[in-house]
Design a protein around this motif. Sequence first.
Motif, PDB file in Angstrom:
ATOM      1  N   PRO A 206      30.341   0.326  71.510  1.00 18.14           N
ATOM      2  CA  PRO A 206      29.372   1.417  71.449  1.00 18.14           C
ATOM      3  C   PRO A 206      28.020   0.995  70.879  1.00 18.14           C
ATOM      4  CG  PRO A 206      30.869   1.537  69.592  1.00 18.14           C
ATOM      5  CD  PRO A 206      31.341   0.390  70.437  1.00 18.14           C
ATOM      6  N   LEU A 207      26.977   1.694  71.353  1.00 16.64           N
ATOM      7  CA  LEU A 207      25.646   1.625  70.761  1.00 16.64           C
ATOM      8  C   LEU A 207      25.382   2.888  69.942  1.00 16.64           C
ATOM      9  CD1 LEU A 207      23.685   0.257  73.864  1.00 16.64           C
ATOM     10  CD2 LEU A 207      24.551  -1.049  71.910  1.00 16.64           C
ATOM     11  N   THR A 208      26.036   3.950  70.315  1.00 18.73           N
ATOM     12  CA  THR A 208      26.104   5.212  69.585  1.00 18.73           C
ATOM     13  C   THR A 208      27.297   5.948  70.160  1.00 18.73           C
ATOM     14  OG1 THR A 208      24.910   7.223  68.929  1.00 18.73           O
ATOM     15  CG2 THR A 208      24.567   6.420  71.181  1.00 18.73           C
ATOM     16  N   GLU A 209      27.710   7.021  69.519  1.00 17.14           N
ATOM     17  CA  GLU A 209      28.916   7.709  69.976  1.00 17.14           C
ATOM     18  C   GLU A 209      28.880   9.153  69.514  1.00 17.14           C
ATOM     19  OE1 GLU A 209      33.386   5.970  70.388  1.00 17.14           O
ATOM     20  OE2 GLU A 209      32.662   6.222  68.330  1.00 17.14           O
ATOM     21  N   ASN A 210      29.169  10.080  70.419  1.00 21.22           N
ATOM     22  CA  ASN A 210      29.353  11.464  69.994  1.00 21.22           C
ATOM     23  C   ASN A 210      30.846  11.752  69.843  1.00 21.22           C
ATOM     24  OD1 ASN A 210      30.414  12.119  72.570  1.00 21.22           O
ATOM     25  ND2 ASN A 210      28.388  12.677  73.351  1.00 21.22           N
ATOM     26  N   LEU A 211      31.166  12.939  69.358  1.00 19.13           N
ATOM     27  CA  LEU A 211      32.561  13.240  69.061  1.00 19.13           C
ATOM     28  C   LEU A 211      33.416  13.293  70.318  1.00 19.13           C
ATOM     29  CD1 LEU A 211      34.575  13.842  66.810  1.00 19.13           C
ATOM     30  CD2 LEU A 211      34.037  16.270  67.057  1.00 19.13           C
ATOM     31  N   SER A 212      32.862  13.762  71.428  1.00 24.69           N
ATOM     32  CA  SER A 212      33.651  13.807  72.667  1.00 24.69           C
ATOM     33  C   SER A 212      33.999  12.396  73.130  1.00 24.69           C
ATOM     34  CB  SER A 212      32.892  14.565  73.758  1.00 24.69           C
ATOM     35  OG  SER A 212      31.748  13.860  74.177  1.00 24.69           O
ATOM     36  N   GLU A 213      33.105  11.430  72.918  1.00 24.26           N
ATOM     37  CA  GLU A 213      33.392  10.039  73.279  1.00 24.26           C
ATOM     38  C   GLU A 213      34.417   9.424  72.322  1.00 24.26           C
ATOM     39  OE1 GLU A 213      29.039   9.052  75.281  1.00 24.26           O
ATOM     40  OE2 GLU A 213      29.340   8.839  73.120  1.00 24.26           O
ATOM     41  N   THR A 214      34.386   9.844  71.059  1.00 24.21           N
ATOM     42  CA  THR A 214      35.418   9.409  70.122  1.00 24.21           C
ATOM     43  C   THR A 214      36.776   9.907  70.589  1.00 24.21           C
ATOM     44  OG1 THR A 214      33.790   9.545  68.327  1.00 24.21           O
ATOM     45  CG2 THR A 214      36.095   9.362  67.697  1.00 24.21           C
ATOM     46  N   LEU A 215      36.836  11.171  70.994  1.00 19.12           N
ATOM     47  CA  LEU A 215      38.079  11.727  71.524  1.00 19.12           C
ATOM     48  C   LEU A 215      38.547  10.950  72.747  1.00 19.12           C
ATOM     49  CD1 LEU A 215      40.266  13.943  71.683  1.00 19.12           C
ATOM     50  CD2 LEU A 215      38.628  15.336  72.963  1.00 19.12           C
ATOM     51  N   ALA A 216      37.617  10.580  73.615  1.00 18.82           N
ATOM     52  CA  ALA A 216      37.980   9.871  74.841  1.00 18.82           C
ATOM     53  C   ALA A 216      38.583   8.508  74.561  1.00 18.82           C
ATOM     54  CB  ALA A 216      36.750   9.727  75.738  1.00 18.82           C
ATOM     55  N   ARG A 217      38.158   7.839  73.491  1.00 11.42           N
ATOM     56  CA  ARG A 217      38.768   6.534  73.202  1.00 11.42           C
ATOM     57  C   ARG A 217      40.035   6.650  72.354  1.00 11.42           C
ATOM     58  NH1 ARG A 217      37.493   5.235  67.814  1.00 11.42           N
ATOM     59  NH2 ARG A 217      35.316   5.625  67.189  1.00 11.42           N
ATOM     60  N   VAL A 218      40.167   7.766  71.596  1.00  9.49           N
ATOM     61  CA  VAL A 218      41.372   7.967  70.794  1.00  9.49           C
ATOM     62  C   VAL A 218      42.550   8.403  71.665  1.00  9.49           C
ATOM     63  CG1 VAL A 218      42.413   9.426  69.010  1.00  9.49           C
ATOM     64  CG2 VAL A 218      40.147   8.440  68.637  1.00  9.49           C
ATOM     65  N   LEU A 219      42.304   9.210  72.677  1.00  5.21           N
ATOM     66  CA  LEU A 219      43.399   9.788  73.457  1.00  5.21           C
ATOM     67  C   LEU A 219      44.298   8.759  74.139  1.00  5.21           C
ATOM     68  CD1 LEU A 219      42.144  13.089  75.090  1.00  5.21           C
ATOM     69  CD2 LEU A 219      43.748  12.747  73.209  1.00  5.21           C
ATOM     70  N   PRO A 220      43.760   7.658  74.690  1.00 11.83           N
ATOM     71  CA  PRO A 220      44.682   6.665  75.255  1.00 11.83           C
ATOM     72  C   PRO A 220      45.664   6.104  74.223  1.00 11.83           C
ATOM     73  CG  PRO A 220      42.471   6.291  76.077  1.00 11.83           C
ATOM     74  CD  PRO A 220      42.351   7.326  75.003  1.00 11.83           C
ATOM     75  N   PHE A 221      45.226   5.969  73.002  1.00 16.19           N
ATOM     76  CA  PHE A 221      46.141   5.536  71.936  1.00 16.19           C
ATOM     77  C   PHE A 221      47.260   6.561  71.757  1.00 16.19           C
ATOM     78  CE2 PHE A 221      46.923   6.888  67.551  1.00 16.19           C
ATOM     79  CZ  PHE A 221      47.767   5.876  67.119  1.00 16.19           C
ATOM     80  N   TRP A 222      46.899   7.841  71.753  1.00 14.63           N
ATOM     81  CA  TRP A 222      47.898   8.890  71.586  1.00 14.63           C
ATOM     82  C   TRP A 222      48.888   8.904  72.747  1.00 14.63           C
ATOM     83  CZ3 TRP A 222      49.769  12.050  67.987  1.00 14.63           C
ATOM     84  CH2 TRP A 222      50.525  13.154  68.391  1.00 14.63           C
ATOM     85  N   THR A 223      48.388   8.861  73.962  1.00 15.56           N
ATOM     86  CA  THR A 223      49.262   9.007  75.128  1.00 15.56           C
ATOM     87  C   THR A 223      50.060   7.751  75.439  1.00 15.56           C
ATOM     88  OG1 THR A 223      47.444   8.440  76.615  1.00 15.56           O
ATOM     89  CG2 THR A 223      47.801  10.781  76.158  1.00 15.56           C
ATOM     90  N   GLU A 224      49.468   6.582  75.206  1.00 18.77           N
ATOM     91  CA  GLU A 224      50.119   5.331  75.599  1.00 18.77           C
ATOM     92  C   GLU A 224      50.940   4.698  74.479  1.00 18.77           C
ATOM     93  OE1 GLU A 224      46.971   2.839  76.989  1.00 18.77           O
ATOM     94  OE2 GLU A 224      46.231   4.358  78.406  1.00 18.77           O
ATOM     95  N   THR A 225      50.671   5.067  73.241  1.00 15.42           N
ATOM     96  CA  THR A 225      51.344   4.415  72.117  1.00 15.42           C
ATOM     97  C   THR A 225      52.139   5.397  71.265  1.00 15.42           C
ATOM     98  OG1 THR A 225      49.600   2.734  72.036  1.00 15.42           O
ATOM     99  CG2 THR A 225      51.002   2.942  70.088  1.00 15.42           C
ATOM    100  N   VAL A 226      51.491   6.457  70.794  1.00 13.58           N
ATOM    101  CA  VAL A 226      52.167   7.373  69.878  1.00 13.58           C
ATOM    102  C   VAL A 226      53.202   8.228  70.596  1.00 13.58           C
ATOM    103  CG1 VAL A 226      51.873   9.283  68.253  1.00 13.58           C
ATOM    104  CG2 VAL A 226      50.209   7.416  68.295  1.00 13.58           C
ATOM    105  N   MET A 227      52.843   8.787  71.732  1.00 20.01           N
ATOM    106  CA  MET A 227      53.796   9.651  72.434  1.00 20.01           C
ATOM    107  C   MET A 227      55.086   8.918  72.817  1.00 20.01           C
ATOM    108  SD  MET A 227      51.228  12.036  74.738  1.00 20.01           S
ATOM    109  CE  MET A 227      52.548  12.909  75.558  1.00 20.01           C
ATOM    110  N   PRO A 228      55.025   7.696  73.346  1.00 19.64           N
ATOM    111  CA  PRO A 228      56.283   6.985  73.616  1.00 19.64           C
ATOM    112  C   PRO A 228      57.107   6.726  72.351  1.00 19.64           C
ATOM    113  CG  PRO A 228      54.497   6.004  74.865  1.00 19.64           C
ATOM    114  CD  PRO A 228      53.863   6.981  73.921  1.00 19.64           C
ATOM    115  N   ALA A 229      56.435   6.419  71.231  1.00 21.30           N
ATOM    116  CA  ALA A 229      57.171   6.208  69.980  1.00 21.30           C
ATOM    117  C   ALA A 229      57.874   7.493  69.553  1.00 21.30           C
ATOM    118  CB  ALA A 229      56.217   5.728  68.895  1.00 21.30           C
ATOM    119  N   LEU A 230      57.192   8.627  69.652  1.00 26.77           N
ATOM    120  CA  LEU A 230      57.805   9.901  69.275  1.00 26.77           C
ATOM    121  C   LEU A 230      58.966  10.248  70.196  1.00 26.77           C
ATOM    122  CD1 LEU A 230      54.564  11.929  68.470  1.00 26.77           C
ATOM    123  CD2 LEU A 230      56.285  11.176  66.822  1.00 26.77           C
ATOM    124  N   ARG A 231      58.817   9.950  71.477  1.00 26.17           N
ATOM    125  CA  ARG A 231      59.910  10.245  72.415  1.00 26.17           C
ATOM    126  C   ARG A 231      61.143   9.390  72.135  1.00 26.17           C
ATOM    127  NH1 ARG A 231      55.615  10.992  76.690  1.00 26.17           N
ATOM    128  NH2 ARG A 231      55.496  13.255  76.962  1.00 26.17           N
TER     129      ARG A 231
END
Length: 230
Positions: free
Chosen positions: A147-172
């Motif tokens: 990033p050169l700068t980042e708004n909150l929606s872009e922060t969400l966009a980079r966090v969500l793949p971590f949630w869906t690809e890493t955390v959700m499988p661990a919880l399942r």
Amino acid sequence: MPDIVLLRHGESTTNLANVFTGWTDVDLTPQGVAEAHRAGQLLHKHGFRFDVGYTSYLKRTIKTMDIVLEELDLLWIPVQKTWRLNERFYGALQGQNKAAAEAQYGAGQVLLWRRDPYAHPPAITPADPRYPGHDPRYQHLTDRELPLTENLSETLARVLPFWTETVMPALRQRQKVIVCAHGNSLRALVQYIDKLTDEQVTQLDIVTGVPMVYQLNDNLERVNHYLLTE
């Protein structure tokens, strides 16, 4: 489903100094260390155990996680570090005192940059020493991901793949998960889990060192959540 615990790191030196931190790698204050110990003690008191932990690449989350796991006698569990949990990248505001930024740009403008999901703080350039492309821990990222700068929606966009690809499988897999991250990366996660509107998320404050416990159903939807404070 097992509960998942989200935890903002303990107070950092730049939290204390009222400075925009972003991806700057700063340490915990003595108060921040105490907050981390207290979080671990509360989790121990209430019988929490974990199979895996996740932190950002920044030492304020890494040290907080280590302290919490030591209180739980769980330093042996795997802890995965990911840039996707880093704090929001504040661009040219990074390293600047917040009061000084308000004096320079106006309090209303700074508030807009901080809380509007689509407002960008002033950007840096790749020549700036603060550009993460100069840091070896981010050498695997593409130019588009740096990033050169980042708004909150872009922060969400980079966090969500971590949630869906890493955390959700661990919880399942019925793993018990603890995530130690930052005010804005956690704000992004909470917005997604709690289905908050953009207006609601602008009012959301996440305090340092207080575990947030989320109870999820089999579809990984929130059933309940609470702060662990005593």
